[in-house]
Scaffold this motif. Structure first.
Motif, PDB file in Angstrom:
ATOM      1  N   THR A   1       6.456  12.678 -21.528  1.00 28.60           N
ATOM      2  CA  THR A   1       5.185  13.096 -20.938  1.00 28.60           C
ATOM      3  C   THR A   1       5.252  14.496 -20.338  1.00 28.60           C
ATOM      4  O   THR A   1       4.210  15.119 -20.106  1.00 28.60           O
ATOM      5  N   LEU A   2       6.447  15.006 -20.083  1.00 29.65           N
ATOM      6  CA  LEU A   2       6.584  16.247 -19.310  1.00 29.65           C
ATOM      7  C   LEU A   2       5.993  17.463 -20.022  1.00 29.65           C
ATOM      8  O   LEU A   2       5.275  18.254 -19.384  1.00 29.65           O
ATOM      9  N   PRO A   3       6.258  17.701 -21.311  1.00 26.87           N
ATOM     10  CA  PRO A   3       5.622  18.861 -21.948  1.00 26.87           C
ATOM     11  C   PRO A   3       4.105  18.748 -22.009  1.00 26.87           C
ATOM     12  O   PRO A   3       3.398  19.758 -21.916  1.00 26.87           O
ATOM     13  N   VAL A   4       3.591  17.539 -22.125  1.00 26.90           N
ATOM     14  CA  VAL A   4       2.139  17.371 -22.130  1.00 26.90           C
ATOM     15  C   VAL A   4       1.563  17.749 -20.772  1.00 26.90           C
ATOM     16  O   VAL A   4       0.566  18.473 -20.679  1.00 26.90           O
ATOM     17  N   LEU A   5       2.184  17.274 -19.704  1.00 27.54           N
ATOM     18  CA  LEU A   5       1.705  17.611 -18.363  1.00 27.54           C
ATOM     19  C   LEU A   5       1.802  19.105 -18.099  1.00 27.54           C
ATOM     20  O   LEU A   5       0.939  19.696 -17.444  1.00 27.54           O
ATOM     21  N   ALA A   6       2.861  19.734 -18.634  1.00 30.49           N
ATOM     22  CA  ALA A   6       2.992  21.186 -18.470  1.00 30.49           C
ATOM     23  C   ALA A   6       1.891  21.922 -19.223  1.00 30.49           C
ATOM     24  O   ALA A   6       1.301  22.878 -18.705  1.00 30.49           O
ATOM     25  N   ALA A   7       1.604  21.492 -20.454  1.00 28.68           N
ATOM     26  CA  ALA A   7       0.556  22.147 -21.234  1.00 28.68           C
ATOM     27  C   ALA A   7      -0.823  21.923 -20.615  1.00 28.68           C
ATOM     28  O   ALA A   7      -1.692  22.800 -20.691  1.00 28.68           O
ATOM     29  N   LEU A   8      -1.026  20.776 -20.011  1.00 29.02           N
ATOM     30  CA  LEU A   8      -2.304  20.488 -19.358  1.00 29.02           C
ATOM     31  C   LEU A   8      -2.416  21.149 -17.990  1.00 29.02           C
ATOM     32  O   LEU A   8      -3.481  21.109 -17.373  1.00 29.02           O
ATOM     33  N   GLU A   9      -1.311  21.727 -17.514  1.00 30.38           N
ATOM     34  CA  GLU A   9      -1.260  22.329 -16.175  1.00 30.38           C
ATOM     35  C   GLU A   9      -1.690  21.318 -15.117  1.00 30.38           C
ATOM     36  O   GLU A   9      -2.520  21.590 -14.242  1.00 30.38           O
ATOM     37  N   ALA A  10      -1.085  20.136 -15.210  1.00 28.40           N
ATOM     38  CA  ALA A  10      -1.399  19.048 -14.290  1.00 28.40           C
ATOM     39  C   ALA A  10      -0.844  19.346 -12.894  1.00 28.40           C
ATOM     40  O   ALA A  10       0.089  20.143 -12.733  1.00 28.40           O
ATOM     41  N   GLU A  11      -1.425  18.684 -11.911  1.00 25.00           N
ATOM     42  CA  GLU A  11      -0.978  18.822 -10.532  1.00 25.00           C
ATOM     43  C   GLU A  11      -0.610  17.456  -9.978  1.00 25.00           C
ATOM     44  O   GLU A  11      -1.177  16.424 -10.384  1.00 25.00           O
ATOM     45  N   LEU A  12       0.329  17.445  -9.051  1.00 22.68           N
ATOM     46  CA  LEU A  12       0.766  16.217  -8.408  1.00 22.68           C
ATOM     47  C   LEU A  12       0.135  16.103  -7.024  1.00 22.68           C
ATOM     48  O   LEU A  12       0.067  17.092  -6.287  1.00 22.68           O
ATOM     49  N   VAL A  13      -0.311  14.904  -6.699  1.00 22.96           N
ATOM     50  CA  VAL A  13      -0.778  14.618  -5.348  1.00 22.96           C
ATOM     51  C   VAL A  13       0.363  13.896  -4.635  1.00 22.96           C
ATOM     52  O   VAL A  13       0.709  12.762  -4.983  1.00 22.96           O
ATOM     53  N   ILE A  14       0.956  14.577  -3.667  1.00 25.26           N
ATOM     54  CA  ILE A  14       2.104  14.051  -2.942  1.00 25.26           C
ATOM     55  C   ILE A  14       1.613  13.370  -1.673  1.00 25.26           C
ATOM     56  O   ILE A  14       0.821  13.945  -0.910  1.00 25.26           O
ATOM     57  N   VAL A  15       2.068  12.150  -1.459  1.00 24.43           N
ATOM     58  CA  VAL A  15       1.656  11.351  -0.307  1.00 24.43           C
ATOM     59  C   VAL A  15       2.785  11.364   0.716  1.00 24.43           C
ATOM     60  O   VAL A  15       3.953  11.109   0.375  1.00 24.43           O
ATOM     61  N   GLY A  16       2.449  11.658   1.969  1.00 22.72           N
ATOM     62  CA  GLY A  16       3.450  11.740   3.019  1.00 22.72           C
ATOM     63  C   GLY A  16       3.078  10.930   4.249  1.00 22.72           C
ATOM     64  O   GLY A  16       2.071  10.206   4.261  1.00 22.72           O
ATOM     65  N   PRO A  17       3.882  11.033   5.296  1.00 27.29           N
ATOM     66  CA  PRO A  17       3.639  10.263   6.527  1.00 27.29           C
ATOM     67  C   PRO A  17       2.304  10.620   7.171  1.00 27.29           C
ATOM     68  O   PRO A  17       1.773  11.717   6.985  1.00 27.29           O
ATOM     69  N   ASP A  18       1.759   9.667   7.924  1.00 32.02           N
ATOM     70  CA  ASP A  18       0.518   9.840   8.677  1.00 32.02           C
ATOM     71  C   ASP A  18      -0.656  10.195   7.772  1.00 32.02           C
ATOM     72  O   ASP A  18      -1.570  10.939   8.165  1.00 32.02           O
ATOM     73  N   GLY A  19      -0.644   9.680   6.542  1.00 34.17           N
ATOM     74  CA  GLY A  19      -1.754   9.915   5.631  1.00 34.17           C
ATOM     75  C   GLY A  19      -1.813  11.307   5.034  1.00 34.17           C
ATOM     76  O   GLY A  19      -2.823  11.676   4.434  1.00 34.17           O
TER      77      GLY A  19
ATOM     78  N   THR B   1       0.842  -1.192   0.000  1.00 30.39           N
ATOM     79  CA  THR B   1       0.000   0.000   0.000  1.00 30.39           C
ATOM     80  C   THR B   1       0.881   1.246   0.000  1.00 30.39           C
ATOM     81  O   THR B   1       2.073   1.186   0.335  1.00 30.39           O
ATOM     82  N   LEU B   2       0.270   2.378  -0.325  1.00 28.03           N
ATOM     83  CA  LEU B   2       0.999   3.636  -0.302  1.00 28.03           C
ATOM     84  C   LEU B   2       1.480   3.974   1.099  1.00 28.03           C
ATOM     85  O   LEU B   2       2.612   4.437   1.286  1.00 28.03           O
ATOM     86  N   ASP B   3       0.638   3.746   2.095  1.00 27.26           N
ATOM     87  CA  ASP B   3       1.034   4.054   3.472  1.00 27.26           C
ATOM     88  C   ASP B   3       2.221   3.202   3.893  1.00 27.26           C
ATOM     89  O   ASP B   3       3.128   3.681   4.595  1.00 27.26           O
ATOM     90  N   GLU B   4       2.239   1.941   3.477  1.00 28.10           N
ATOM     91  CA  GLU B   4       3.379   1.081   3.806  1.00 28.10           C
ATOM     92  C   GLU B   4       4.645   1.574   3.108  1.00 28.10           C
ATOM     93  O   GLU B   4       5.741   1.527   3.684  1.00 28.10           O
ATOM     94  N   ALA B   5       4.504   2.069   1.878  1.00 34.30           N
ATOM     95  CA  ALA B   5       5.669   2.581   1.157  1.00 34.30           C
ATOM     96  C   ALA B   5       6.233   3.820   1.842  1.00 34.30           C
ATOM     97  O   ALA B   5       7.451   3.969   1.999  1.00 34.30           O
ATOM     98  N   VAL B   6       5.344   4.708   2.271  1.00 34.53           N
ATOM     99  CA  VAL B   6       5.787   5.915   2.973  1.00 34.53           C
ATOM    100  C   VAL B   6       6.459   5.536   4.290  1.00 34.53           C
ATOM    101  O   VAL B   6       7.502   6.108   4.659  1.00 34.53           O
ATOM    102  N   ALA B   7       5.887   4.560   4.997  1.00 37.40           N
ATOM    103  CA  ALA B   7       6.487   4.127   6.252  1.00 37.40           C
ATOM    104  C   ALA B   7       7.867   3.516   6.027  1.00 37.40           C
ATOM    105  O   ALA B   7       8.803   3.742   6.812  1.00 37.40           O
TER     106      ALA B   7
END
Length: 298
Positions: free
Chosen positions: A127-145, A17-23
């Protein structure tokens, strides 16, 4: 780990899981997360990187799919280029699918991931210029959810960085339901690294054109003035066509913004002429931008 001299064994953790990876990253701060490993393992085998440990992300199923959220597609960072190149994904985000299909030979597309392309931040990442043109955002996952969102352009420019024990979990991309095109030029025939690439995205709701140029600088470049100028010429309520002269002028505008002339010397003399290689790059960017916009409008 390497084809060179034997090295000490590095611990490998395979969270589910993502939480296990962060841990796992929190417990082993010097460890490096790895998904497809197309860039990471190449660096290891060249002796450029010796990670103290690895946290494998391949077993985290939530990173390998996508779902819809408030008019956006929330893409798992573990989506492979091969998966993004399929027709069902191409119907959602055509330019991102086109860039994924252009991302190299099958073995690279089958292993390389969207999140890895972003984290590696290689200038030639398709993929990077496409993401820039789409003005995409990243969801960053950190400790404690913890979750936080940052524009992808901020990470690529180094304006915001990942904190210890943080991962790129998802990429939020707006679903514009409008034409978008990705084109790239390579130094040889067949799949290869881009010498220049261009993504053009139409945004009819905002009556805007977004363009990003990749592979010619450390991060994708947005020619904002060229975007605003060409958007003002488009009949958004009509057929959205443009004369060939306007398309050519847009290409030149983009190329001049992204591959500028050299600055004049301090003594006030004339600026030196561009080298043949730089002139060729400028012509390539102009041609790609002209063709990409023409295809999007058609």
């Amino acid at each position: 780990m390497t084809t060179h001299a034997p090295q000490a064994t590095q611990p490998v953790t395979l969270p589910a899981t993502l939480d296990e990876a962060v841990a796992a990253l929190g417990a082993m701060p010097a460890a490096v997360p790895v998904a497809g490993g197309t860039d990471l393992m190449a660096a290891v085998n060249k002796g450029l990187l010796r990670p103290a440990g690895l946290v494998g992300l391949g077993r985290i199923s939530e990173l390998r799919g996508w779902h819809y959220q408030d008019g956006h597609a929330l893409l798992g960072a573990g989506l492979t280029h091969a998966r993004m190149g399929r027709p069902d994904f191409a119907a959602l985000i055509p330019a991102l699918a086109a860039s994924a299909r252009a991302a190299g030979p099958p073995q690279i597309r089958n292993a390389g991931t969207l999140g890895g392309n972003i984290a590696s931040a290689a200038p030639t990442g398709d993929t990077l210029p496409v993401l820039a043109a789409l003005e995409a955002e990243l969801v960053i996952v950190g400790p404690d959810g913890a979750r936080r969102e940052i524009p992808v352009s901020h990470l690529l420019a180094g304006r915001e960085l990942l904190e210890p024990a943080e991962l790129i979990g998802f990429v939020r991309v707006p679903l514009l339901h409008a034409p978008q095109v990705f084109l790239k030029a390579t130094g040889r025939t067949g799949p290869g690294r881009a010498t220049a690439s261009v993504a053009v995205v139409l945004d009819p709701a905002r009556r805007g054109v977004r363009c990003a140029v990749g592979a010619i600088a450390p991060m994708p470049l947005r020619p904002l003035e060229a975007e605003r100028w060409i958007a003002s010429l488009i009949d958004w309520d009509g057929e959205r066509g443009l004369a060939p002269d306007a398309l050519a002028a847009f290409g030149e505008y983009v190329a001049a913004a992204c591959v500028p002339d050299q600055a004049p010397p301090d003594d006030g003399g004339e600026a030196p002429p561009l080298s043949p290689a730089v002139l060729h790059l400028r012509r390539t960017v102009a041609a790609l931008a002209r063709r990409a916009l023409g295809r999007a409008l058609s």
